[in-house]
Scaffold this motif. Structure first.
Motif, PDB file in Angstrom:
ATOM      1  N   TRP A 183       0.443  -1.115   0.235  1.00 24.23           N
ATOM      2  CA  TRP A 183      -0.108  -0.033  -0.150  1.00 24.23           C
ATOM      3  C   TRP A 183       0.889   1.389   0.223  1.00 24.23           C
ATOM      4  O   TRP A 183       0.690   2.565  -0.686  1.00 24.23           O
ATOM      5  N   LEU A 184       1.394   1.576   1.271  1.00 23.58           N
ATOM      6  CA  LEU A 184       2.367   2.568   0.713  1.00 23.58           C
ATOM      7  C   LEU A 184       3.425   2.673  -0.527  1.00 23.58           C
ATOM      8  O   LEU A 184       3.617   3.644  -0.896  1.00 23.58           O
ATOM      9  N   SER A 197      11.124   2.913   4.694  1.00 31.70           N
ATOM     10  CA  SER A 197      10.743   1.787   5.540  1.00 31.70           C
ATOM     11  C   SER A 197      10.583   2.322   6.897  1.00 31.70           C
ATOM     12  O   SER A 197      10.528   1.404   7.864  1.00 31.70           O
ATOM     13  N   GLY A 198      11.122   4.002   6.574  1.00 31.79           N
ATOM     14  CA  GLY A 198      11.054   3.788   7.979  1.00 31.79           C
ATOM     15  C   GLY A 198       9.544   4.233   8.582  1.00 31.79           C
ATOM     16  O   GLY A 198       8.939   4.254   9.281  1.00 31.79           O
ATOM     17  N   ALA A 199       8.560   4.704   7.103  1.00 28.94           N
ATOM     18  CA  ALA A 199       7.279   4.243   7.519  1.00 28.94           C
ATOM     19  C   ALA A 199       6.770   2.888   8.198  1.00 28.94           C
ATOM     20  O   ALA A 199       5.555   2.791   8.536  1.00 28.94           O
ATOM     21  N   MET A 209      -0.990   5.710  11.053  1.00 29.59           N
ATOM     22  CA  MET A 209       0.060   6.135  11.120  1.00 29.59           C
ATOM     23  C   MET A 209       1.232   5.429  10.478  1.00 29.59           C
ATOM     24  O   MET A 209       2.405   6.843  10.478  1.00 29.59           O
ATOM     25  N   SER A 210       1.992   5.041   9.275  1.00 24.52           N
ATOM     26  CA  SER A 210       2.630   4.652   8.258  1.00 24.52           C
ATOM     27  C   SER A 210       2.638   6.311   7.524  1.00 24.52           C
ATOM     28  O   SER A 210       3.093   7.125   6.877  1.00 24.52           O
ATOM     29  N   LEU A 211       0.945   6.624   7.460  1.00 27.43           N
ATOM     30  CA  LEU A 211       0.767   8.190   6.628  1.00 27.43           C
ATOM     31  C   LEU A 211       1.290   9.167   7.706  1.00 27.43           C
ATOM     32  O   LEU A 211       1.809  10.328   6.813  1.00 27.43           O
ATOM     33  N   ARG A 212       0.539   9.507   8.594  1.00 29.02           N
ATOM     34  CA  ARG A 212       1.868  10.238   9.099  1.00 29.02           C
ATOM     35  C   ARG A 212       2.487  10.606   8.950  1.00 29.02           C
ATOM     36  O   ARG A 212       2.986  11.437   9.259  1.00 29.02           O
ATOM     37  N   TYR A 213       3.081   9.406   9.863  1.00 28.42           N
ATOM     38  CA  TYR A 213       5.141   9.203   9.799  1.00 28.42           C
ATOM     39  C   TYR A 213       5.546  10.091   8.050  1.00 28.42           C
ATOM     40  O   TYR A 213       6.740  10.710   8.108  1.00 28.42           O
TER      41      TYR A 213
END
Length: 336
Positions: A183-184, A197-199, A209-213
């Motif tokens: 998805w990312l 990778s960080g997200a 949370m990945s989106l916020r990152y």
């Protein structure tokens, strides 16, 4: 809420709640309930799924929500649909005031403007205290036939039990790491592999949370601080621990986010001790390395400590005191 999602088919994961709400919101459905409570960890899509359901209930198309009809365009637009009313705790408040519940009750008996159905969406329902919950009970239990309540809640145990007992409760969960990674990559095709990778590690299957990152600098920095604190825990460097925490003296919200991210890292570190290969495939080499030096029983103790500090913050305990206690008890865990 993810504004790019306008159909149930666009929603990633959580097949059970999605299918329940898709069936219930079909035109003429006999399975439509009068109140639904979506609960689960923040970032797992509760608000997005509630918004999809609300749009489906006012949609004029066949496959609801269609995302194309005038009603859907209003529902997903900047100004909203007149028959979808959203209520949340006012800015600066930590609990739903009873006056806001009274306004919800008043609006409940106002007929729909344009659609057959009217939707009242209550976000973060766990912020209702006993008085607010009691004020809502009668209309929640016996609303007008045109009205559907949609409630979202991060922490079901914090919600007065009289509320979920009157709702159809649906839990949302994180998605598998591989699906989150796919998805990312699709959503951010221009992003560097390092930030993706960080997200992925920051979210660990939590797409919100990945989106916020990737879209909020403060969240990215907070995650970097959470990782730095974990390194300090395994290295035993108290100065590094204090250095991280000193940057959070001025904001309860930022410190609460830091606690949440540390807690997520503790969960990943604990699991990495038993499933290192899965984490390495998802780019979590540093988490796997931390797991070698931080015993699972310590991650459990830190998880419990974070829960206690988070409860203290919700009870309006002094931020400085909360940070001091957190630091002191982390030091004790480090030294044992």
């Amino acid at each position: 809420m993810d504004s790019t999602i306008t159909r149930f088919d666009d929603f990633i994961g959580n097949a059970h709640p999605v299918n329940v709400l898709r069936r219930a919101s079909r035109k003429g459905s006999l399975s439509l309930g009068h109140a639904y409570l979506l609960h689960g960890t923040g970032g797992t899509g509760k608000k997005t799924l509630a918004a999809l359901t609300a749009a489906a209930l006012v949609c004029q198309g066949e496959e609801r929500p269609c995302g194309e009809c005038p009603a859907c365009k209003k529902a997903f637009g900047a100004f909203g649909h007149p028959d979808i009313l959203t209520f949340r705790t006012p800015e600066g408040k930590t609990q739903f005031p009873v006056e806001l519940i009274r306004e919800i009750r008043r609006q409940a008996y106002v007929l729909p403007n344009e659609s057959e159905k009217k939707v009242i969406l209550i976000e973060n329902a766990e912020q209702m205290n006993t008085a607010s919950a009691n004020a809502l009970l009668k209309v929640l239990e016996e609303p007008p036939e045109y009205l559907v309540f949609l409630l979202t809640c991060d922490n079901l145990s914090a919600l007065p039990e009289t509320i979920p007992s009157r709702c159809i409760c649906l839990e949302t969960h994180e998605v598998p790491l591989r699906r989150a990674e796919q998805w990312l990559v699709r959503r951010f095709p221009e992003e560097s592999p390092e930030r993706l990778s960080g997200a992925l590690i920051c979210g660990n299957g939590n797409l919100g949370m990945s989106l916020r990152y990737l879209t909020d600098e403060e969240t990215e920095k907070c995650f970097a601080d959470a990782l730095a604190l974990c390194r300090a825990l395994v290295s035993g460097k108290e100065y590094d621990l204090l250095s991280v925490l000193s940057g959070y003296e001025g904001s309860r919200g930022k410190f609460s986010l830091l606690l949440r991210l540390i807690d997520r890292l503790m969960g990943q570190i604990a699991r990495a001790a038993f499933m290192p290969d899965q984490l390495l495939q998802a780019g979590g080499q540093e988490i796997a390395a931390l797991a070698v030096r931080l015993a699972p029983e310590k991650t459990v103790r830190i998880h419990r400590l974070i829960g206690e500090i988070a409860d203290a913050l919700r009870a309006n305990v002094s931020l400085s005191l909360s940070i001091a206690v957190f630091s002191s008890r982390l030091k004790t865990i480090m030294e044992e």
